[in-house]
Each structure stands twice: as C-alpha cells, then as structure tokens.
Design a protein around this motif. Structure first.
Motif, PDB file in Angstrom:
ATOM      1  N   GLU A 262       0.822  -1.212   0.000  1.00 51.71           N
ATOM      2  CA  GLU A 262       0.000   0.000   0.000  1.00 51.71           C
ATOM      3  C   GLU A 262       0.852   1.256   0.000  1.00 51.71           C
ATOM      4  O   GLU A 262       0.488   2.270  -0.623  1.00 51.71           O
ATOM      5  CB  GLU A 262      -0.948  -0.037   1.199  1.00 51.71           C
ATOM      6  CG  GLU A 262      -2.023  -1.110   1.075  1.00 51.71           C
ATOM      7  CD  GLU A 262      -2.844  -1.284   2.340  1.00 51.71           C
ATOM      8  OE1 GLU A 262      -2.410  -0.756   3.403  1.00 51.71           O
ATOM      9  OE2 GLU A 262      -3.884  -1.952   2.289  1.00 51.71           O
ATOM     10  N   SER A 266       0.755   4.107  -2.902  1.00 51.30           N
ATOM     11  CA  SER A 266       0.453   5.500  -2.571  1.00 51.30           C
ATOM     12  C   SER A 266       1.503   6.468  -3.113  1.00 51.30           C
ATOM     13  O   SER A 266       1.264   7.678  -3.144  1.00 51.30           O
ATOM     14  CB  SER A 266       0.343   5.667  -1.049  1.00 51.30           C
ATOM     15  OG  SER A 266       1.616   5.547  -0.422  1.00 51.30           O
ATOM     16  N   ARG A 267       2.643   5.939  -3.546  1.00 48.89           N
ATOM     17  CA  ARG A 267       3.743   6.798  -3.998  1.00 48.89           C
ATOM     18  C   ARG A 267       4.065   6.655  -5.480  1.00 48.89           C
ATOM     19  O   ARG A 267       4.969   7.307  -5.987  1.00 48.89           O
ATOM     20  CB  ARG A 267       4.998   6.528  -3.149  1.00 48.89           C
ATOM     21  CG  ARG A 267       4.888   7.180  -1.783  1.00 48.89           C
ATOM     22  CD  ARG A 267       5.702   6.502  -0.716  1.00 48.89           C
ATOM     23  NE  ARG A 267       5.611   7.250   0.547  1.00 48.89           N
ATOM     24  CZ  ARG A 267       4.557   7.181   1.358  1.00 48.89           C
ATOM     25  NH1 ARG A 267       3.515   6.431   1.050  1.00 48.89           N
ATOM     26  NH2 ARG A 267       4.540   7.895   2.491  1.00 48.89           N
ATOM     27  N   ARG A 269       2.088   6.676  -9.278  1.00 48.75           N
ATOM     28  CA  ARG A 269       0.852   6.825 -10.045  1.00 48.75           C
ATOM     29  C   ARG A 269       0.732   5.613 -10.959  1.00 48.75           C
ATOM     30  O   ARG A 269       1.475   5.459 -11.931  1.00 48.75           O
ATOM     31  CB  ARG A 269       0.880   8.113 -10.871  1.00 48.75           C
ATOM     32  CG  ARG A 269      -0.421   8.387 -11.616  1.00 48.75           C
ATOM     33  CD  ARG A 269      -0.364   9.720 -12.333  1.00 48.75           C
ATOM     34  NE  ARG A 269      -0.213  10.828 -11.389  1.00 48.75           N
ATOM     35  CZ  ARG A 269      -0.077  12.100 -11.766  1.00 48.75           C
ATOM     36  NH1 ARG A 269      -0.023  12.421 -13.051  1.00 48.75           N
ATOM     37  NH2 ARG A 269       0.032  13.049 -10.854  1.00 48.75           N
ATOM     38  N   GLN A 307       9.405   5.509   4.533  1.00 52.55           N
ATOM     39  CA  GLN A 307       8.723   6.371   3.574  1.00 52.55           C
ATOM     40  C   GLN A 307       9.712   7.179   2.742  1.00 52.55           C
ATOM     41  O   GLN A 307       9.566   7.316   1.522  1.00 52.55           O
ATOM     42  CB  GLN A 307       7.752   7.318   4.306  1.00 52.55           C
ATOM     43  CG  GLN A 307       6.564   6.616   4.948  1.00 52.55           C
ATOM     44  CD  GLN A 307       6.903   5.963   6.289  1.00 52.55           C
ATOM     45  OE1 GLN A 307       8.062   5.945   6.725  1.00 52.55           O
ATOM     46  NE2 GLN A 307       5.886   5.422   6.953  1.00 52.55           N
TER      47      GLN A 307
END
Length: 346
Positions: A262, A266-267, A269, A307
């Motif tokens: 996930e 989310s990082r 496209r 992250q």
C-alpha cells in the motif's frame, strides 16, 4: 551517532561481491573515506553498471573472479569485506550448490587471504540464519529455526557455516573476524528481476502490473535503507576491539507485506492492484531485528525512515526503467526486467 572509528585513514580494502547491490554502495562509501578499494566479483548477480563512475577513480581496482577459486592479491590488505553470495531467493536457488559453496569454500578462501595479510575480516551474514523464527524480535543469541533440507537451505545453512568458519578462525587466533547479520535491505542498485519484495513491488507498480503478494500479506519484514546498512558495516569493521559475537544490522521498524504494498501504491501513479499467490515453502512469518547490541557496540541505528527511503528507491527505478525501455526500443537492451515470483525476502 558516534563517528566511524578509524575511517579515512587510507586503508587498502578488498570488497568481495563489490559489484552487487550492497557491495557497490560499500565500495563508494569506502572510496569517499579516502581508502584504496579492490572490488572482487564474478558478476553472477553483480553488475558493472553498479560501479559506474568508480572505474576512473585511481584508488579503485576491479578484479573479476569467483571467490570459490583461490584468491591472490599482490598488495598488502588491511580489511576484507565478504559480501560475495547471491542474496535473493531467485538467484540463490538458481544454482543452490554453487550458492552453498560460495558461502563455505568462498568464505574459507577469503579467511585464508585475511590470515596471510593479517587483515581484519567482516562476514556479511543474514537474518536468514534465524529461519522462520519462533522468537520475536530476533536477538543474536537466538539459534534460529531453519529447515536444513528445504529449498532455502543452500543460503540459510551456507551462511550459518560461514559464521562458524569466522568464529572458529577468531578462536584459533588466525583472523580478526567480525560477523554482521543483515536484515531486509533496499535502495538503488537492486536488480529489476531479483525477486525481493521492495524491487518487485516498485517495478510492478511502475509497469502498471499487479503487485504480487504471497500468502495473506500479514507476514512482517523490517526494511533498512542501504546507506544505513553500509554505515553499520563500516562501524563494525572499524571498531577497535572485536565484539566476539555476531551483530544484527537492520531497521527495527516492522511492516506487514500488505502495508508495504500500500505504501508503494500511494507513492506511484499506477493502475496496479494487489493480487495474492500461494506462499513459498519456509517463508518466514515474522522478521524484526533487535539492535540493542549494535546501538551499544557501534553507536549505530538506522536514520532513513521507510517512507523516505522508498521515495529515493522509486526515483532510481523510475529513471533506470526509462533508460531500459529506451534501450529495448533501440534493440540495445541486454536485461530483461521480468520479475521473479519466488519470495518476499532479504
């Protein structure tokens, strides 16, 4: 964090496996510290591309050789790092006998070289020696839970044997040998098709392909950015007094496989979705290092959060995939970035 002890004193250092993912970053860091670096690699899983820019450095020398063959280095050596072994399941299971012999015969050859040169030796071991652990988090005094006859044994047991060789050499007084147990590491220079979880997910997302999760995805891993790991390796090598015990190097932050998938989605496209496949044999359910010893002995702990490290790694893969696609269109590509579907590990 404490400064690296002894760094930047112009040592002569051999890095076996120096053209690989971690090894290439280690070579670069050692050169930045002003050392003379000899990289030894057979290019089985390493790549000349990982050493781009280093070959013009007058302090750098590349030696193409398999560590299973007898090793002769003419000039005096101060340090030897042994990172010479395939580390992803798709690679080490491709030729399991050679994998085992790389850890046993190869480590033995390098220890003999270290003894001849009176060089300090550092063995890159692995969290895989804990197998599918029954203790959590894993401390260095845990003996592990390994299937010694399974498909992963060539790597797991090979590394356990390499550790035994190192500590026997240390007890015999022939080599100042140190052992780092490396947990899941990620970052630039990972191969597109090596089957490791971070590279799998990133390449799949960038190619708009489904993200393959094996099993339920609730199994956990702890991900350490490569620059943090390299810093820990150098600190362990440069510690004046040998710890006499193995040292875990990894990030104690624990994430499920689904959480990692996930985070990648989310990082990037992408049109990718998550799909599930059966879990491979002997795949560890939980993996998290206890780094109390590394903090106490080395003043070390990871600095790059997952992250942030993922953003750096995604950027590197995006750039290199673009180069790969351009090369394929022009008919010059030698790589095939097809993902292995084996294991979410290392």
């Amino acid at each position: 964090m404490a400064k690296r002890n002894g760094a930047g004193r112009g040592k002569v250092i051999l890095v076996a496996g120096g053209a690989g993912f971690v090894g290439s970053h280690l070579c670069s860091a050692l050169l930045r510290d002003g050392n003379r670096v000899i990289c030894l690699d057979n290019y089985l899983t390493g790549s000349p591309a990982n050493l781009s820019g280093l070959e013009t450095n007058p302090l750098f020398t590349m030696v193409e050789q398999d560590v299973c063959d007898e090793i002769e280095i003419d000039e005096p050596l101060d340090h030897i790092y042994n990172l010479a072994c395939p580390a992803s399941p798709s690679s080490y299971q491709a030729d399991p006998i050679h994998t085992m012999m790389t850890s046993v015969t190869g480590t033995g050859n390098l220890l003999k070289l270290a003894a001849r040169h009176r060089a300090t030796f550092l063995q890159a071991s692995t969290s895989e020696i804990y197998g599918d652990p029954k203790e959590h988090p894993q401390q260095e005094d845990y003996w592990g839970h390994v299937n010694c006859t399974g498909p992963r044994a060539c790597y797991d047991e090979g590394k356990r044997a390499a550790e035994a060789l190192c500590f026997d050499s240390l007890r015999a007084g022939t080599v100042d040998a140190r052992v780092a147990r490396i947990f899941n590491t990620y970052g630039p220079h990972m191969r597109f098709n090596d089957g490791r979880i971070v590279s799998n997910f990133i390449v799949q997302a960038l190619n708009n392909e489904p993200l393959t999760v094996y099993g339920s995805g609730e199994q956990t891993r702890s991900f350490c950015y490569v620059s943090d790991l390299v810093d820990g390796l150098i600190r362990l090598m440069n510690r004046r007094q040998n710890p006499g015990v193995p040292v875990n190097l990894g990030n104690p932050g624990e994430f499920t496989v689904i959480e990692l998938a996930e985070l990648v989605l989310s990082r990037v496209r992408t049109a990718s979705v998550i799909v599930h496949e059966p879990l491979p044999p002997d795949d560890p359910q939980r993996r998290r290092p206890d780094i109390t010893r590394a903090r106490a002995l080395l003043g070390w702990e990871p600095q790059v959060p997952l992250q942030e490290g993922l953003l750096r790694t995604i950027a590197w893969f995006r750039q290199n995939l673009a180069v790969e696609r351009a090369a394929r269109r022009s008919g010059r590509s030698r790589r095939q970035p097809q993902l292995a579907t084996l294991s979410q590990d290392l």
